[in-house]
Motif scaffolding. Sequence first.
Motif, PDB file in Angstrom:
ATOM      1  N   UNK A  25     -45.497  56.703  -3.475  1.00  0.00           N
ATOM      2  CA  UNK A  25     -46.214  55.572  -4.219  1.00  0.00           C
ATOM      3  C   UNK A  25     -46.592  54.321  -3.478  1.00  0.00           C
ATOM      4  N   UNK A  26     -45.543  53.981  -2.338  1.00  0.00           N
ATOM      5  CA  UNK A  26     -46.197  52.807  -1.557  1.00  0.00           C
ATOM      6  C   UNK A  26     -47.343  53.022  -0.577  1.00  0.00           C
ATOM      7  N   UNK A  27     -47.115  54.572  -0.138  1.00  0.00           N
ATOM      8  CA  UNK A  27     -48.249  54.683   1.055  1.00  0.00           C
ATOM      9  C   UNK A  27     -49.708  55.119   0.096  1.00  0.00           C
ATOM     10  N   UNK A  28     -49.600  55.578  -1.329  1.00  0.00           N
ATOM     11  CA  UNK A  28     -50.875  55.447  -1.888  1.00  0.00           C
ATOM     12  C   UNK A  28     -51.286  54.356  -2.189  1.00  0.00           C
ATOM     13  N   UNK A  29     -50.627  53.154  -2.662  1.00  0.00           N
ATOM     14  CA  UNK A  29     -50.999  51.959  -2.857  1.00  0.00           C
ATOM     15  C   UNK A  29     -51.625  51.448  -1.566  1.00  0.00           C
ATOM     16  N   UNK A  30     -50.920  51.489  -0.459  1.00  0.00           N
ATOM     17  CA  UNK A  30     -51.438  51.106   0.609  1.00  0.00           C
ATOM     18  C   UNK A  30     -52.794  51.550   1.111  1.00  0.00           C
ATOM     19  N   UNK A  31     -52.808  52.899   0.736  1.00  0.00           N
ATOM     20  CA  UNK A  31     -54.249  53.632   1.112  1.00  0.00           C
ATOM     21  C   UNK A  31     -55.285  53.266   0.156  1.00  0.00           C
ATOM     22  N   UNK A  32     -55.101  52.918  -1.047  1.00  0.00           N
ATOM     23  CA  UNK A  32     -56.049  52.324  -1.962  1.00  0.00           C
ATOM     24  C   UNK A  32     -56.391  50.880  -1.505  1.00  0.00           C
ATOM     25  N   UNK A  33     -55.637  50.276  -1.141  1.00  0.00           N
ATOM     26  CA  UNK A  33     -55.925  48.789  -0.567  1.00  0.00           C
ATOM     27  C   UNK A  33     -56.635  49.082   0.688  1.00  0.00           C
ATOM     28  N   UNK A  34     -56.323  49.766   1.436  1.00  0.00           N
ATOM     29  CA  UNK A  34     -57.085  49.860   2.845  1.00  0.00           C
ATOM     30  C   UNK A  34     -58.586  50.335   2.544  1.00  0.00           C
ATOM     31  N   UNK A 202     -55.154  54.903   9.021  1.00  0.00           N
ATOM     32  CA  UNK A 202     -54.239  56.092   9.308  1.00  0.00           C
ATOM     33  C   UNK A 202     -53.103  55.566   9.945  1.00  0.00           C
ATOM     34  N   UNK A 203     -53.285  55.041  11.033  1.00  0.00           N
ATOM     35  CA  UNK A 203     -52.144  54.388  11.768  1.00  0.00           C
ATOM     36  C   UNK A 203     -51.326  53.683  10.945  1.00  0.00           C
ATOM     37  N   UNK A 204     -51.926  52.655  10.163  1.00  0.00           N
ATOM     38  CA  UNK A 204     -51.156  51.849   9.328  1.00  0.00           C
ATOM     39  C   UNK A 204     -50.425  52.665   8.243  1.00  0.00           C
ATOM     40  N   UNK A 205     -51.087  53.564   7.604  1.00  0.00           N
ATOM     41  CA  UNK A 205     -50.529  54.304   6.674  1.00  0.00           C
ATOM     42  C   UNK A 205     -49.231  55.030   7.066  1.00  0.00           C
ATOM     43  N   UNK A 206     -49.395  55.673   8.501  1.00  0.00           N
ATOM     44  CA  UNK A 206     -48.269  56.388   8.920  1.00  0.00           C
ATOM     45  C   UNK A 206     -47.213  55.567   9.271  1.00  0.00           C
ATOM     46  N   UNK A 207     -47.416  54.277   9.954  1.00  0.00           N
ATOM     47  CA  UNK A 207     -46.413  53.128   9.916  1.00  0.00           C
ATOM     48  C   UNK A 207     -45.654  52.803   8.862  1.00  0.00           C
ATOM     49  N   UNK A 208     -46.470  52.663   7.841  1.00  0.00           N
ATOM     50  CA  UNK A 208     -46.034  52.354   6.329  1.00  0.00           C
ATOM     51  C   UNK A 208     -45.167  53.375   5.839  1.00  0.00           C
ATOM     52  N   UNK A 209     -45.594  54.811   6.143  1.00  0.00           N
ATOM     53  CA  UNK A 209     -44.806  55.676   5.606  1.00  0.00           C
ATOM     54  C   UNK A 209     -43.360  55.963   6.110  1.00  0.00           C
ATOM     55  N   UNK A 210     -43.357  55.622   7.548  1.00  0.00           N
ATOM     56  CA  UNK A 210     -42.161  55.727   8.306  1.00  0.00           C
ATOM     57  C   UNK A 210     -41.177  54.604   8.072  1.00  0.00           C
ATOM     58  N   UNK A 211     -41.956  53.253   7.982  1.00  0.00           N
ATOM     59  CA  UNK A 211     -41.034  52.298   7.792  1.00  0.00           C
ATOM     60  C   UNK A 211     -40.689  52.243   6.108  1.00  0.00           C
ATOM     61  N   UNK A 212     -41.449  52.634   5.395  1.00  0.00           N
ATOM     62  CA  UNK A 212     -40.904  52.950   4.058  1.00  0.00           C
ATOM     63  C   UNK A 212     -40.017  53.763   3.756  1.00  0.00           C
ATOM     64  N   UNK A 213     -40.186  54.900   4.471  1.00  0.00           N
ATOM     65  CA  UNK A 213     -38.886  55.834   4.459  1.00  0.00           C
ATOM     66  C   UNK A 213     -37.589  55.250   4.836  1.00  0.00           C
ATOM     67  N   UNK A 214     -37.548  54.578   6.144  1.00  0.00           N
ATOM     68  CA  UNK A 214     -36.254  54.115   6.557  1.00  0.00           C
ATOM     69  C   UNK A 214     -35.842  53.144   5.464  1.00  0.00           C
ATOM     70  N   UNK A 215     -36.780  52.077   4.978  1.00  0.00           N
ATOM     71  CA  UNK A 215     -36.370  51.125   4.180  1.00  0.00           C
ATOM     72  C   UNK A 215     -35.628  51.545   2.927  1.00  0.00           C
ATOM     73  N   UNK A 216     -36.593  52.670   2.295  1.00  0.00           N
ATOM     74  CA  UNK A 216     -35.962  53.519   0.947  1.00  0.00           C
ATOM     75  C   UNK A 216     -34.592  53.849   1.198  1.00  0.00           C
ATOM     76  N   UNK A 217     -34.640  54.565   2.557  1.00  0.00           N
ATOM     77  CA  UNK A 217     -33.200  55.482   2.787  1.00  0.00           C
ATOM     78  C   UNK A 217     -32.166  54.555   2.685  1.00  0.00           C
ATOM     79  N   UNK A 218     -32.144  53.195   3.412  1.00  0.00           N
ATOM     80  CA  UNK A 218     -31.387  52.333   3.486  1.00  0.00           C
ATOM     81  C   UNK A 218     -30.828  51.686   2.192  1.00  0.00           C
ATOM     82  N   UNK A 219     -32.163  51.318   1.176  1.00  0.00           N
ATOM     83  CA  UNK A 219     -32.075  50.770  -0.142  1.00  0.00           C
ATOM     84  C   UNK A 219     -31.073  51.971  -0.946  1.00  0.00           C
TER      85      UNK A 219
END
Length: 523
Positions: A25-34, A202-219
């Motif tokens: 969901x986060x990556x999709x929203x960022x992709x739409x904004x980008x 693409x690089x931003x979405x990849x980074x956002x996906x990795x950061x989001x996965x880590x953040x969600x994992x912690x959350x």
Amino acid sequence: MFRLFAGVRARLRVRRSLRARLVLSVVAMIAVVAAVIGAVTTIALHTYLYQQLDSQLKDVTFRAAGPGPPGHQRPEGLEKLRFLKVGGQPVGTVGAFVKDSGDGASDSGTGSTFSSAARSVQQQPAGGMPGVGIRELTGAQSAALASVPRDSSPHTAELPQVGSYRVTSVHVAGGTLVVGLPTAAVDDTISTLVLVEVCVAGAGLLGAGLAGAASVRVALRPLRRMAHTATRVSELPLHSGEVRLRERVPVRDTDPETEVGQVGAALNRMLGHVGSALAARHDSELRLRRFIADASHELRTPLASIRGYAELSREQPGTGTDTGYALERIESEAVRMTGLVEDLLLLARLDSGRPLEREPVDVSALVVDAVSDARVAGPEHVWRLEVPTSPLLVTGDESRLRQVLANLLANARSHTPPGTTVRAQLALDGGRVEVRVVDDGPGIPADVRERVFERFARGDASRSRHRGSTGLGLAIVAAVVAAHGGGVQVASRPGRTAFTVRLPADSAGSGTSQVAHSLATPG
């Protein structure tokens, strides 16, 4: 095939974890904004660059339509396109000239044949300096250029083998001059921008996906701990026996300021309720076992006595002294067993919620009668009575209330030594009739006090009946008082034990609580 694909998609959608859904969901929203930002940026740059190109085309056209250097004759043929050799425009600029028709009208349409058409090219003479030359357009290129409307406005045309051009026209002496500038530089810039945007996005979405996965994992780590807690609880044997439900969500996962913490706190409350329910179930099972054991013991002894005396009477027929004594004991044990069964039946009826009789009852008279009966039954005790002058009325079942008072006084008589003073006090306290039975005996042990109103509760665990107690008296007191909407409490310490019964007063007939009748009945 379509159904199979739809089924696979449905299974994937169901099996997708919460973490994956959140990250997607986060990556999709960022992709739409980008995508929106990239599209707006590309359109804005495209518009700006083409405006710049049109402005440059206008300047080149203005120079091409000029009169030329002073003293020179007006050019003819390809000389009309000599501006292609002059600096100020990019290599690859095209130019074409259309002569006016014979009637002198200018040609502003399309499809007319050019008298000359060429484009500038980069030349490298052998041994010379590089320069700009002119190369005539092919027939296909001239045809494509001729199809552009000649209305003095910029238009885009695609010339074979040379690419896209921005073309405009201007009327000059003797005809119409068509000028075009290549859009390759502009298109390359826009293409480069799009490529950069795609790579960055693409690089931003990849980074956002990795950061989001880590953040969600912690959350979601507290949720995993809650799931582990629930799993451990589910593995406990909860179906029977004593269950100590100590599993709880860690305190750090129960912060009420966060949604996950609220779930953890709710889970802890639920586990607490479940633990209380399991403890209550275990206590109920223990009480039931104790009740069955006590009831069996209480009924077994009278039945054994009856059987023994009956056998004695059969072996010694006649009406002698032994037979009469045996019949007397049979009757005594039968009466005792009947009383026990009646007490159990009364408790069962009260548990089932059967209504009692409802009529005004003078509690003062009941207390006086109960103390008088207790004095006769226990002359070795000192009995004292304190009642108000005016009657105190309650609405209830007279026979059951009389039984409550008799049981309380009998309890005081049975569990205190001779010479103990027992007081029966009656008063009106805040709309409730209060009956208190107080003795100065040794008191009730703390472990017994907690279960004194339970059935078959006794101070000794041996089930001794040397004082005639069945262990049901106080249980009947609590059940009858509760059925009348009242309550009973006990307070005990060495030297003073007080049982207090509170019943709703009948306001129509209760007078002022004023102790005016005090009676001492020493043994």
